[in-house]
Design a protein around this motif. Structure first.
Motif, PDB file in Angstrom:
ATOM      1  N   ARG A  47       0.855  -1.203   0.000  1.00  0.00           N
ATOM      2  CA  ARG A  47       0.000   0.000   0.000  1.00  0.00           C
ATOM      3  C   ARG A  47       0.875   1.231   0.000  1.00  0.00           C
ATOM      4  O   ARG A  47       1.837   1.325   0.748  1.00  0.00           O
ATOM      5  CB  ARG A  47      -0.875   0.030   1.253  1.00  0.00           C
ATOM      6  N   MET A  48       0.514   2.154  -0.834  1.00  0.00           N
ATOM      7  CA  MET A  48       1.294   3.369  -1.066  1.00  0.00           C
ATOM      8  C   MET A  48       0.313   4.506  -1.153  1.00  0.00           C
ATOM      9  O   MET A  48      -0.309   4.687  -2.199  1.00  0.00           O
ATOM     10  CB  MET A  48       1.883   3.249  -2.452  1.00  0.00           C
ATOM     11  N   GLY A  49       0.047   5.249  -0.062  1.00  0.00           N
ATOM     12  CA  GLY A  49      -1.029   6.225  -0.144  1.00  0.00           C
ATOM     13  C   GLY A  49      -2.296   5.512  -0.607  1.00  0.00           C
ATOM     14  O   GLY A  49      -2.648   4.460  -0.064  1.00  0.00           O
ATOM     15  N   PRO A  50      -2.935   5.994  -1.663  1.00  0.00           N
ATOM     16  CA  PRO A  50      -4.161   5.345  -2.111  1.00  0.00           C
ATOM     17  C   PRO A  50      -3.923   4.087  -2.951  1.00  0.00           C
ATOM     18  O   PRO A  50      -4.866   3.343  -3.215  1.00  0.00           O
ATOM     19  CB  PRO A  50      -4.833   6.431  -2.973  1.00  0.00           C
ATOM     20  N   LEU A  51      -2.694   3.852  -3.371  1.00  0.00           N
ATOM     21  CA  LEU A  51      -2.434   2.721  -4.268  1.00  0.00           C
ATOM     22  C   LEU A  51      -2.315   1.414  -3.489  1.00  0.00           C
ATOM     23  O   LEU A  51      -1.818   1.386  -2.364  1.00  0.00           O
ATOM     24  CB  LEU A  51      -1.135   2.946  -5.050  1.00  0.00           C
ATOM     25  N   SER A  52      -2.751   0.352  -4.126  1.00  0.00           N
ATOM     26  CA  SER A  52      -2.598  -0.979  -3.544  1.00  0.00           C
ATOM     27  C   SER A  52      -2.207  -1.940  -4.657  1.00  0.00           C
ATOM     28  O   SER A  52      -2.908  -2.052  -5.664  1.00  0.00           O
ATOM     29  CB  SER A  52      -3.917  -1.416  -2.897  1.00  0.00           C
ATOM     30  N   VAL A  53      -1.063  -2.578  -4.484  1.00  0.00           N
ATOM     31  CA  VAL A  53      -0.544  -3.508  -5.494  1.00  0.00           C
ATOM     32  C   VAL A  53      -0.445  -4.887  -4.853  1.00  0.00           C
ATOM     33  O   VAL A  53       0.001  -5.022  -3.714  1.00  0.00           O
ATOM     34  CB  VAL A  53       0.843  -3.060  -6.000  1.00  0.00           C
ATOM     35  N   LEU A  54      -0.873  -5.895  -5.594  1.00  0.00           N
ATOM     36  CA  LEU A  54      -0.866  -7.261  -5.087  1.00  0.00           C
ATOM     37  C   LEU A  54       0.187  -8.075  -5.842  1.00  0.00           C
ATOM     38  O   LEU A  54       0.173  -8.108  -7.066  1.00  0.00           O
ATOM     39  CB  LEU A  54      -2.260  -7.871  -5.306  1.00  0.00           C
ATOM     40  N   LEU A  55       1.093  -8.695  -5.088  1.00  0.00           N
ATOM     41  CA  LEU A  55       2.104  -9.568  -5.692  1.00  0.00           C
ATOM     42  C   LEU A  55       1.742 -11.005  -5.391  1.00  0.00           C
ATOM     43  O   LEU A  55       1.367 -11.325  -4.259  1.00  0.00           O
ATOM     44  CB  LEU A  55       3.491  -9.262  -5.118  1.00  0.00           C
ATOM     45  N   VAL A  56       1.844 -11.843  -6.411  1.00  0.00           N
ATOM     46  CA  VAL A  56       1.453 -13.245  -6.251  1.00  0.00           C
ATOM     47  C   VAL A  56       2.486 -14.125  -6.949  1.00  0.00           C
ATOM     48  O   VAL A  56       2.854 -13.870  -8.101  1.00  0.00           O
ATOM     49  CB  VAL A  56       0.075 -13.521  -6.906  1.00  0.00           C
TER      50      VAL A  56
END
Ligand code: FES
Ligand SMILES: [Fe+2]
Length: 426
Positions: A47-56
């Motif tokens: 999570r980066m401020g409003p960003l959300s990145v999912l690593l799989v």
């Protein structure tokens, strides 16, 4: 010839909004360590401020990253770090994606008509992912330059340290009452050692360490096991040893921070720095790293601190690596300090199945991040409060001691499209 930087960059909501718009979605940034996502079914959310990145990590061993948003009505799919995923199933209405991001199940699917052949059109939105050593980076801009180009000269500069061998053993994430730049600036100069880390002065040269800046990134080389030139009375070997053990005793197998015991004998013509380096060398060789035998004292003991634009510092030592990331929080006055500790393992050892542990606060309120990082942490709120005072319109920084901070702002201006530069040379 000092350089001035507008304080509003650290306090204004408009400036933070500009960063959210033009910086974070376009820049390579650390997501996690390789150890967080080492095995099929492992996942991690950045999570980066409003960003959300999912690593799989897929069953095919491929590491993928996605914008963490369900294609139905946007719900985030996963939170935190976990393992043993066999699919990505949205908790809201149970749309399901396979670990490659392909949509493969929609409850009451017929009502949605066609969602494209094999659900491909409605798969998860991909994010670029790549690695440097044990560090996993992501970039939301699919047309971004490759990570290797973004890192520039840095990987070659520390190739000697074989950072592939480092494994993440602990990670901690701590809310900090300051702007993300206030936080990372604290890791971009050593001018403050004589201010808030005075314990280091007998064991560290905080004055002569060479700094350099590349196009985006910066570096400091700092020597240990010798006293600061700032000290008028030169400390004796015992004081150097005491301070070394207090600050980084783990490197010589001595965790008794308050009482280091007698300093080891220094042979005639030798130095206490040389003796400490020899201990690190022997410990390395004993742990299976034969190549430590041929490292000189500088490589063995000293720190190569890399500042990677925009929000990362990577502290590389022969025997350990530490990474500090500053993440923006919900407002310009909120950030997270994420600290990752790495240990070197012999190449024969496979990546561990265990995850880095998430550390928690000690009962006495001390953060589990060691003396120096605690001192840095204590400073963040104080700095941020001062930056809000209406009479203080600009920071005044040194173009040499604080060149890495100036470089951060120059690069920031590029990403944000600020021209002409608002940095003024007095
Ligand atoms: S938002 Fe994901 S299934 Fe509805
Ligand atoms: Fe510090």
């Amino acid at each position: 010839m000092a350089v001035t930087i507008p304080t509003a960059r650290y306090t204004s909501g408009d400036f933070a909004a500009l960063e959210n718009d033009r910086l974070w979605p376009r820049v390579w940034q650390l997501a996690c360590s390789l150890d967080h996502v080492a095995n099929p079914g492992d996942f991690h959310e950045l999570r980066m401020g409003p960003l959300s990145v999912l690593l799989v990590r897929g069953d095919d061993l491929e590491l993928r990253a996605f914008q963490n948003a369900c294609r139905h009505r946007g719900s985030a799919l996963c939170e935190g770090t976990g393992r043993d995923l066999i699919e990505l199933r949205c908790p809201f209405h149970r749309w399901a994606y396979d670990l490659t991001g392909r949509l493969r199940e929609v409850p009451s699917r017929r009502e949605f008509g066609t969602l494209g052949p094999d659900g491909e059109e409605f798969g998860l939105i991909p994010v670029r992912v790549d690695t440097w050593g044990p560090l996993v980076f992501v970039n939301l801009a699919l047309d971004a330059e490759p990570l290797v180009d973004f890192l520039g000269a840095v990987p070659d500069d520390c190739a000697w340290a074989r950072i592939d061998e480092f494994r993440c053993v602990a990670a901690v994430s701590i809310p900090a009452p300051c702007n993300w730049k206030t936080l990372i600036d604290g890791f971009s100069e050593t001018y403050h050692v004589q201010g808030i880390h005075r314990e280091m002065l007998p064991m560290c040269d905080d004055v002569n360490g060479p700094q350099r800046v590349w196009e985006r990134h910066g570096k400091l080389q700092q020597s240990y096991g010798l006293p600061s030139p700032r000290l008028r009375d030169r400390p004796d070997d015992q004081s150097v040893w005491d301070a070394f053990v207090e600050v980084m005793g783990v490197r010589v197998g001595n965790n008794s921070q308050r009482d280091a015991g007698p300093a080891p004998d220094v042979p005639s013509g030798g130095t206490v720095r040389g003796v400490i380096a020899e201990i690190v060398r022997e410990r390395g060789v004993d742990a299976g790293h034969d190549w430590f035998a041929s490292l000189d004292d500088g490589h063995l003991l000293d720190m190569s601190q890399y500042n990677l634009f925009p929000n990362l510092t990577v502290l590389v030592f022969s025997d350990m690596m530490q990474v500090v990331r500053s993440r923006p929080g919900a407002s310009p006055d909120d950030a997270y300090m994420d600290a990752f500790s790495f240990e070197r393992v012999a190449p024969a050892n496979a990546r561990a199945r265990t995850k880095p542990i998430d550390l928690e606060l000690a009962p006495d309120g001390e953060l589990p991040i060691g003396l120096i990082l605690n001192q840095d942490f204590a400073n963040f709120g104080r700095s941020q409060r001062g930056l809000h005072q209406p009479g203080l319109t600009h920071l005044t920084v040194s173009p040499t001691e604080e060149c890495r901070i100036v470089n951060l702002h120059q690069n920031l201006e590029q990403y944000l499209g600020i021209a002409p530069s608002e940095l003024e040379v007095l």
